[in-house]
Scaffold this motif. Structure first.
Motif, PDB file in Angstrom:
ATOM      1  N   LYS A 229     -11.779 100.610  48.424  1.00 12.12           N
ATOM      2  CA  LYS A 229     -12.241 100.779  47.055  1.00 12.12           C
ATOM      3  C   LYS A 229     -11.069 100.565  46.090  1.00 12.12           C
ATOM      4  O   LYS A 229      -9.920 100.910  46.379  1.00 12.12           O
ATOM      5  CB  LYS A 229     -12.827 102.188  46.859  1.00 12.12           C
ATOM      6  CG  LYS A 229     -14.043 102.486  47.749  1.00 12.12           C
ATOM      7  CD  LYS A 229     -15.254 101.699  47.338  1.00 12.12           C
ATOM      8  CE  LYS A 229     -16.474 101.992  48.201  1.00 12.12           C
ATOM      9  NZ  LYS A 229     -17.057 103.321  48.008  1.00 12.12           N
ATOM     10  N   TYR A 230     -11.391 100.046  44.918  1.00 12.61           N
ATOM     11  CA  TYR A 230     -10.352  99.639  43.971  1.00 12.61           C
ATOM     12  C   TYR A 230      -9.506 100.800  43.446  1.00 12.61           C
ATOM     13  O   TYR A 230      -8.363 100.622  43.009  1.00 12.61           O
ATOM     14  CB  TYR A 230     -10.995  98.925  42.765  1.00 12.61           C
ATOM     15  CG  TYR A 230     -11.548  99.861  41.720  1.00 12.61           C
ATOM     16  CD1 TYR A 230     -10.738 100.374  40.707  1.00 12.61           C
ATOM     17  CD2 TYR A 230     -12.875 100.268  41.756  1.00 12.61           C
ATOM     18  CE1 TYR A 230     -11.228 101.256  39.763  1.00 12.61           C
ATOM     19  CE2 TYR A 230     -13.378 101.142  40.805  1.00 12.61           C
ATOM     20  CZ  TYR A 230     -12.559 101.642  39.817  1.00 12.61           C
ATOM     21  OH  TYR A 230     -13.034 102.529  38.887  1.00 12.61           O
ATOM     22  N   TYR A 231     -10.044 102.012  43.476  1.00 10.86           N
ATOM     23  CA  TYR A 231      -9.400 103.087  42.705  1.00 10.86           C
ATOM     24  C   TYR A 231      -8.150 103.671  43.359  1.00 10.86           C
ATOM     25  O   TYR A 231      -7.595 104.650  42.870  1.00 10.86           O
ATOM     26  CB  TYR A 231     -10.407 104.184  42.337  1.00 10.86           C
ATOM     27  CG  TYR A 231     -10.990 104.980  43.485  1.00 10.86           C
ATOM     28  CD1 TYR A 231     -10.396 106.176  43.897  1.00 10.86           C
ATOM     29  CD2 TYR A 231     -12.160 104.581  44.117  1.00 10.86           C
ATOM     30  CE1 TYR A 231     -10.939 106.933  44.920  1.00 10.86           C
ATOM     31  CE2 TYR A 231     -12.721 105.339  45.131  1.00 10.86           C
ATOM     32  CZ  TYR A 231     -12.102 106.517  45.532  1.00 10.86           C
ATOM     33  OH  TYR A 231     -12.651 107.264  46.548  1.00 10.86           O
ATOM     34  N   ILE A 232      -7.656 103.051  44.442  1.00 16.99           N
ATOM     35  CA  ILE A 232      -6.310 103.385  44.900  1.00 16.99           C
ATOM     36  C   ILE A 232      -5.314 103.146  43.772  1.00 16.99           C
ATOM     37  O   ILE A 232      -4.268 103.802  43.686  1.00 16.99           O
ATOM     38  CB  ILE A 232      -5.934 102.549  46.148  1.00 16.99           C
ATOM     39  CG1 ILE A 232      -4.529 102.884  46.656  1.00 16.99           C
ATOM     40  CG2 ILE A 232      -6.024 101.059  45.841  1.00 16.99           C
ATOM     41  CD1 ILE A 232      -4.351 104.269  47.150  1.00 16.99           C
ATOM     42  N   LEU A 233      -5.644 102.229  42.858  1.00 15.78           N
ATOM     43  CA  LEU A 233      -4.770 101.938  41.714  1.00 15.78           C
ATOM     44  C   LEU A 233      -5.199 102.693  40.461  1.00 15.78           C
ATOM     45  O   LEU A 233      -4.666 102.466  39.392  1.00 15.78           O
ATOM     46  CB  LEU A 233      -4.756 100.428  41.453  1.00 15.78           C
ATOM     47  CG  LEU A 233      -4.267  99.585  42.634  1.00 15.78           C
ATOM     48  CD1 LEU A 233      -4.369  98.094  42.315  1.00 15.78           C
ATOM     49  CD2 LEU A 233      -2.851  99.958  43.020  1.00 15.78           C
ATOM     50  N   ASP A 234      -6.192 103.577  40.608  1.00  9.35           N
ATOM     51  CA  ASP A 234      -6.607 104.455  39.511  1.00  9.35           C
ATOM     52  C   ASP A 234      -7.016 105.800  40.102  1.00  9.35           C
ATOM     53  O   ASP A 234      -8.152 106.242  39.962  1.00  9.35           O
ATOM     54  CB  ASP A 234      -7.776 103.833  38.729  1.00  9.35           C
ATOM     55  CG  ASP A 234      -8.155 104.652  37.489  1.00  9.35           C
ATOM     56  OD1 ASP A 234      -7.271 105.359  36.957  1.00  9.35           O
ATOM     57  OD2 ASP A 234      -9.328 104.601  37.081  1.00  9.35           O
ATOM     58  N   LEU A 235      -6.069 106.434  40.784  1.00 11.61           N
ATOM     59  CA  LEU A 235      -6.349 107.713  41.427  1.00 11.61           C
ATOM     60  C   LEU A 235      -6.420 108.808  40.371  1.00 11.61           C
ATOM     61  O   LEU A 235      -7.154 108.698  39.403  1.00 11.61           O
ATOM     62  CB  LEU A 235      -5.288 108.009  42.490  1.00 11.61           C
ATOM     63  CG  LEU A 235      -5.450 107.251  43.817  1.00 11.61           C
ATOM     64  CD1 LEU A 235      -4.249 107.487  44.716  1.00 11.61           C
ATOM     65  CD2 LEU A 235      -6.729 107.656  44.540  1.00 11.61           C
ATOM     66  N   SER A 236      -5.672 109.852  40.532  1.00 15.32           N
ATOM     67  CA  SER A 236      -5.645 110.919  39.527  1.00 15.32           C
ATOM     68  C   SER A 236      -4.901 110.433  38.285  1.00 15.32           C
ATOM     69  O   SER A 236      -4.094 109.498  38.366  1.00 15.32           O
ATOM     70  CB  SER A 236      -4.961 112.158  40.109  1.00 15.32           C
ATOM     71  OG  SER A 236      -5.606 112.580  41.298  1.00 15.32           O
ATOM     72  N   PRO A 237      -5.160 111.043  37.134  1.00 11.30           N
ATOM     73  CA  PRO A 237      -4.499 110.575  35.909  1.00 11.30           C
ATOM     74  C   PRO A 237      -2.980 110.512  36.004  1.00 11.30           C
ATOM     75  O   PRO A 237      -2.358 109.622  35.417  1.00 11.30           O
ATOM     76  CB  PRO A 237      -4.950 111.603  34.867  1.00 11.30           C
ATOM     77  CG  PRO A 237      -6.290 112.065  35.352  1.00 11.30           C
ATOM     78  CD  PRO A 237      -6.172 112.092  36.855  1.00 11.30           C
ATOM     79  N   GLU A 238      -2.380 111.421  36.778  1.00  9.68           N
ATOM     80  CA  GLU A 238      -0.919 111.450  36.845  1.00  9.68           C
ATOM     81  C   GLU A 238      -0.325 110.339  37.703  1.00  9.68           C
ATOM     82  O   GLU A 238       0.876 110.069  37.611  1.00  9.68           O
ATOM     83  CB  GLU A 238      -0.424 112.813  37.357  1.00  9.68           C
ATOM     84  CG  GLU A 238      -0.877 113.185  38.752  1.00  9.68           C
ATOM     85  CD  GLU A 238      -2.205 113.925  38.770  1.00  9.68           C
ATOM     86  OE1 GLU A 238      -2.521 114.509  39.825  1.00  9.68           O
ATOM     87  OE2 GLU A 238      -2.911 113.918  37.742  1.00  9.68           O
ATOM     88  N   ASN A 239      -1.122 109.684  38.559  1.00  9.83           N
ATOM     89  CA  ASN A 239      -0.565 108.619  39.390  1.00  9.83           C
ATOM     90  C   ASN A 239      -1.373 107.332  39.305  1.00  9.83           C
ATOM     91  O   ASN A 239      -1.317 106.502  40.223  1.00  9.83           O
ATOM     92  CB  ASN A 239      -0.414 109.078  40.850  1.00  9.83           C
ATOM     93  CG  ASN A 239      -1.748 109.466  41.484  1.00  9.83           C
ATOM     94  OD1 ASN A 239      -2.800 109.255  40.896  1.00  9.83           O
ATOM     95  ND2 ASN A 239      -1.698 110.046  42.665  1.00  9.83           N
ATOM     96  N   SER A 240      -2.099 107.155  38.230  1.00  7.79           N
ATOM     97  CA  SER A 240      -2.920 105.962  38.049  1.00  7.79           C
ATOM     98  C   SER A 240      -2.077 104.812  37.508  1.00  7.79           C
ATOM     99  O   SER A 240      -1.516 104.897  36.417  1.00  7.79           O
ATOM    100  CB  SER A 240      -4.076 106.251  37.089  1.00  7.79           C
ATOM    101  OG  SER A 240      -4.687 105.051  36.671  1.00  7.79           O
ATOM    102  N   MET A 241      -2.015 103.724  38.273  1.00  8.22           N
ATOM    103  CA  MET A 241      -1.306 102.546  37.803  1.00  8.22           C
ATOM    104  C   MET A 241      -1.996 101.949  36.583  1.00  8.22           C
ATOM    105  O   MET A 241      -1.334 101.494  35.642  1.00  8.22           O
ATOM    106  CB  MET A 241      -1.215 101.504  38.924  1.00  8.22           C
ATOM    107  CG  MET A 241      -0.527 100.204  38.517  1.00  8.22           C
ATOM    108  SD  MET A 241      -0.469  98.974  39.840  1.00  8.22           S
ATOM    109  CE  MET A 241       0.806  99.682  40.875  1.00  8.22           C
TER     110      MET A 241
END
Length: 562
Positions: A229-241
């Motif tokens: 799923k794509y959200y590895i690059l939009d995880l939690s707000p503190e570590n979202s690329m």
């Protein structure tokens, strides 16, 4: 048809590994070992020496508290870190295992006449068997588990049996592991504000809302791997690329891949290329009016984006301003231990396995990745969940990892055959639109990222970008693994990276030499990457382009498909 159905049934037992492929490698090793009396004598002598060392060690232990270890565990081996392994009888179990492991490592390597490929498979298989027999995996021979059992009165074993029963039930009923409620998509992860602005059968395109008064004139398009799923690059707000990029003044678009089903069995690499990055690129330009776009590809998404970039260059399409490759490969000759079992026998076996459903299920893919790090992903879990009775402590990345996807029959078959078996793209033989493309066609500036502990796309394989293309390549080597090394936000503790050009004075620098000479930096590579992206922009900041017509709010619908 009967053969296919029979092999598909076998695959359910072997987790997708072809017995024929394994036996081919083993037979090659065994036949050469049988005709190597010198190697046999060497192994016999080594066995005798190991036994003598072990006997002397036990004698020293009986006479004093410190017997002086015969063999020290690897520094990365976490199985024997508990204090109890220093005391009898557990130190004896440990030493016997380590000496056995050392002997088998010698037995499966250095046999004259055995090819490097066969040697690596036999050595890898031997390690898997030994890891399964390690004393750390059993209650009676693991001091940490015995201590927990004594302290809890056996409650840990009852809890572990319950954990095992739940996992077994899911496996037998072929149910997916329930997703974490704490890290729910759209609630606590994948929450960067945005809109789905485009949809076709394979992708939803998300445009993220700007958070700065002005933005860079050229947008960023991110192509994640369709294996996850794509959200590895939009995880939690503190570590979202994604969030970080918007805060730096970029207009960001993200592809969210559809989770394919049986109806998508005939979708191949060509469809993924056309309906993925090419369709997204058209829409990004239509939405923003920008003449050029900065493409970012992660893992398989980076490979696909590289193929797209080569096809665009071949056809005179100059819409790419730059390309960033995150743990991605163009050349698959050194694609890590995943390539150990990828041969004609294994690929045909996987095709038979996919025949029934029309796709490769995520659980079947997960087994191969777990074998690459069996100590951490298989046996460590057995110890903690089934013997210690612990429930795994979830974090956002673990929750994402459990949110699995599938791969269509045709696409996965073409991917394995054309990229892994034939290495067609690096060889300039991969066809797009009926005509070949090659990495040598690519000339846009490239920022490539490798991670030190990557078992999926080893950094030296990702480093080959410099020799394969005619691009100006800046390479970043960061600590961490395939996912954790990429999700390396500013402020993350214990992060460092090396950074430098791959070509100097028209001379391609070998990977080892580059690693020794590249400047080392503390902190996140994201900062250096953003500076690089800004340096390759054309023009000055502009007001954010209008969002235009939208379909729905991010994270969209495709990401929720299971």
């Amino acid at each position: 048809m009967l053969d296919t159905a029979f092999r598909a049934a076998i695959s359910q037992v072997t987790s997708g590994l072809s017995p024929a492929a394994l036996m081919q490698h083993y037979a090659e090793w065994a036949l050469h070992m049988a005709t190597s009396p010198g190697k046999q004598a060497q192994l016999g002598h080594m066995a005798f020496e190991n036994w003598a060392d072990f006997t002397r060690y036990l004698t020293r232990c009986a006479l004093s508290r410190d017997g002086g270890a015969c063999e020290e565990p690897d520094a990365r081996d976490r199985r024997f870190r508990h204090e109890g392994w220093k005391h009898q009888p557990f130190n004896a179990y440990q030493q016997a295992f380590l000496l056995t492991q050392k002997w088998w490592d010698e037995a499966t390597t250095g046999v004259r006449g055995v090819s490097r490929a066969d040697e690596r498979v036999v050595n890898f298989t031997a390690r898997q068997i030994l890891d399964a027999m390690a004393p750390s995996n059993f209650v009676a021979t693991n001091p940490e588990i015995l201590q927990r059992t004594w302290e809890t009165g056996g409650a840990n074993l009852i809890a572990g049996a319950r954990n095992f029963q739940e996992d077994l039930q899911r496996a037998l009923l072929q149910e997916k592991e329930p997703l974490s409620e704490e890290y729910r998509v759209g609630a606590s992860v994948a929450v960067t504000p945005g809109k789905v602005v485009f949809r076709n059968h394979l992708i939803e395109l998300i445009r993220y809302e700007p958070v700065t008064g002005t933005v860079q004139p050229e947008p960023v398009l991110i192509v994640p791997a369709w294996i996850m799923k794509y959200y590895i690059l939009d995880l939690s707000p503190e570590n979202s690329m994604v969030k970080y990029l918007t805060e730096q003044g970029f207009t960001v678009f993200m592809i969210s891949w559809r989770n394919p089903g049986a109806e998508d069995a005939d979708y191949g690499m060509e469809e993924y290329l056309e309906q993925g990055p090419m369709a997204a690129l058209d829409e990004v330009q239509r939405r923003t009016g920008a003449a050029r776009v900065h493409a970012v590809g992660y893992c398989l998404g980076g490979t696909l984006m590289s193929i797209a970039a080569a096809a665009m260059a071949r056809d005179g399409d100059d819409r790419l301003a730059s390309m960033t490759l995150l743990a991605a490969q163009m050349d698959f000759t050194e694609a890590g231990e995943l390539t150990l079992f990828i041969n004609e026998s294994e690929v045909s076996f996987l095709e038979d396995m996919m025949w029934k459903n029309g796709y490769l299920d995520a659980a079947q893919m997960a087994g191969a990745f777990q074998l690459l790090r069996s100590n951490d992903l298989i046996w460590s879990r057995l110890q903690h969940e089934y013997l210690m009775g612990d429930q795994p402590q979830q974090n956002d990345m673990m929750a994402w990892n459990a949110d699995t996807t599938r791969m269509p029959y045709r696409m996965h078959s073409e991917y394995l055959r054309q990229l892994f078996l034939e290495n067609a793209f690096a060889a300039g033989k991969f066809l797009v639109g009926g005509h070949p493309v090659t990495p040598r066609d690519i000339q846009v500036p490239i920022f490539a990222v490798g991670t030190e502990a990557d078992h999926v796309a080893p950094w030296k394989s990702a480093y080959k970008t410099g020799s394969l293309t005619r691009s100006e390549v800046t390479f970043a080597l960061t600590n961490g693994g395939h996912n954790a090394g990429v999700v390396s936000e500013p402020g993350h503790h214990h992060r460092h990276f090396r950074l430098g050009r791959i070509v100097s004075n028209n001379h391609h620098i070998p990977a080892g030499e580059w690693a020794e000479t590249a400047a080392e930096h503390e902190g996140s590579w994201w900062l250096a990457w953003v500076d690089w992206l800004k340096a390759h922009q054309t023009g000055t900041p502009i007001p954010p382009p209008a969002m235009g017509k939208v379909i729905c709010d991010a994270p969209g619908t495709y990401v929720l498909m299971r």
